[in-house]
Design an enzyme around this catalytic site. Structure first.
Site, PDB file in Angstrom:
ATOM      1  N   GLU A 111       0.841  -1.197   0.000  1.00  0.00           N
ATOM      2  CA  GLU A 111       0.000   0.000   0.000  1.00  0.00           C
ATOM      3  C   GLU A 111       0.878   1.250   0.000  1.00  0.00           C
ATOM      4  O   GLU A 111       2.039   1.207   0.381  1.00  0.00           O
ATOM      5  CB  GLU A 111      -0.951  -0.023   1.192  1.00  0.00           C
ATOM      6  N   TYR A 112       0.289   2.343  -0.461  1.00  0.00           N
ATOM      7  CA  TYR A 112       1.001   3.621  -0.604  1.00  0.00           C
ATOM      8  C   TYR A 112       2.183   3.503  -1.572  1.00  0.00           C
ATOM      9  O   TYR A 112       3.241   4.072  -1.348  1.00  0.00           O
ATOM     10  CB  TYR A 112       1.444   4.165   0.751  1.00  0.00           C
TER      11      TYR A 112
END
Length: 432
Positions: free
Chosen positions: A215-216
């Site tokens: 994620e990110y």
């Protein structure tokens, strides 16, 4: 299986008498005691037994499973009150089967668990799972693994014939996802090191497959991320180990934001053996009060995913939790309390709050005032909201569902799941 909505004056004993079921079994299926207070509007799962066996001295789960032509796991699923225990007590009723129940579809069921989950809680839920995913192995930019104390989880999964998935993420030791850890997607040497480390841990610990949750990830690394997932798949599939990639909930390829842009549904669905749609967190800790997983939004994400891949590759995310927001809500200031859906219903009953059901979101909610006279609103999940999502997964022909997470209790979900789904078992992991 049916769902009874509590009316004023209802008790577990009265609901049991109304439907001709044993009060103890009804209470256990809903995580309650027979004398637990109920909230008006609360959902109660009711399963009406067709065949009951009264346990006799000397009976065991193995002998009864053999006698009735069932698996031990099936008996455990049909008797949630046992909570995974093998020891039977003479005089207790054991449900063999239920009236009017036929599974909607065969579904793989995955669930995430932290290492600190209570062993008794884990034992109660493992019979309902195809996969258990300990959370989480973090990574370093150089391609190292942040270790996880997963031994107890893996041992418990093995006892119940549940296949374990290794969870690989960009979570930092401080507990937050970091774009910095995604830097290895620019580093060939780091990727080689991480692939080798993952393969080694999976071999040593007996993991069945891998769940990748980066994620990110910066948008410019969209293709590099998919290529790395493909690299993992090629390495692990050679040993018969599948790779699943987690996807942020998108409704179009053009959706902007750090959570979404590097999660290319088409590329990652092609790169991995399957993908997991994280269809929750519309209502979240610092967000505006609303349902955690409103059905129209969940359906929109699934509809988009089905334009990018086949249903057989998809797992639908199911939240087992809710949030309690103090009001009035102030953007960037108000922080909601996270609580399990079981806790949410118990709080409503304790406070005398009436639970309502939003027909659009297909989610329950209620309001109450705290001792300081500040108003709160609570949105959570129950058998009605999760039943709709299970039906969506079944009707869409998906591979399965994934639950976040086992530490957030909602007892009634598991009997509901058993009633609606033929839960997949991976044969080589299930000696029973």
């Amino acid at each position: 299986m049916l769902i009874h909505t509590v009316r004023r004056g209802d008790t577990i004993a009265a609901i049991a008498a109304m439907h001709g079921v044993v009060p103890m079994l009804l209470a256990a299926d809903n995580g309650l005691a027979v004398d637990s207070p109920l909230a008006v509007g609360q959902a109660i799962v009711v399963r009406v037994p067709r065949t009951l066996h009264t346990i006799r001295t000397g009976d065991t789960l193995f002998s009864l499973a053999r006698h009735y032509g069932l698996s031990v796991r099936t008996l455990l699923r049909r008797n949630f009150y046992l909570r995974g225990r093998a020891a039977l007590r003479a005089g207790e009723p054991l449900v063999i089967d239920y009236e009017g129940e036929a599974p909607l579809a065969r579904l793989g069921v995955n669930a995430y668990a932290y290492p600190h989950i209570a062993p008794a809680q884990l034992d109660a839920l493992l019979p309902y799972l195809t996969y258990l995913t300990p959370f989480t192995y973090g990574i370093t930019p150089a391609g190292g693994l942040v270790p996880l104390a997963d031994g107890a989880l893996l041992a418990a999964a093995s006892r119940y014939g549940v296949s374990a998935l290794m969870h690989l993420s960009t979570l930092t030791p401080e507990g937050s996802f970091s774009s910095d850890n995604a830097a290895l997607l620019r580093d060939e040497r780091a990727q080689t090191a991480l692939t080798a480390a993952v393969s080694r841990v999976m071999e040593e610990k007996g993991y069945y497959g891998l769940d990748v949750d980066f994620e990110y990830v910066p948008p410019e690394l969209r293709e590099a991320y998919a290529a790395f997932v493909c690299r993992l798949r090629d390495a692990l599939n050679a040993d018969g180990r599948p790779v699943i990639a987690a996807l942020a909930p998108k409704t179009s390829a053009q959706q902007r934001g750090l959570l979404y842009e590097a999660h290319d549904y088409a590329l990652l669905s092609e790169a991995a053996n399957a993908v997991f749609l994280m269809t929750y967190e519309w209502g979240y800790t610092y967000g505006e009060p609303m349902a955690v997983a409103p059905l129209p939004q969940v359906r929109a994400v699934l509809d988009y995913a089905l334009t990018e891949t086949v249903p057989e590759k998809l797992f639908l995310g199911l939240p087992l939790y809710g949030y309690d927001w103090p009001l009035p809500y102030e953007a960037g200031v108000t922080k909601a309390e996270t609580l399990s859906s079981q806790q949410a219903a118990e709080r409503a009953a304790r406070l005398g709050a009436e639970i309502h059901f939003d027909e659009t979101a297909q989610s329950p909610y209620y309001r109450y005032f705290d001792p300081a006279r500040r108003e709160h609103v609570v949105w959570f999940e129950d058998a009605r909201s999760l039943g709709q999502k299970l039906r969506l997964a079944a009707e869409s022909g998906l591979q399965g569902v994934g639950c976040w997470h086992l530490g957030r209790a909602l007892a009634q979900f598991w009997p509901l799941l058993d009633a609606l789904a033929d839960i997949e078992v991976i044969p080589r992991e299930s000696p029973q």
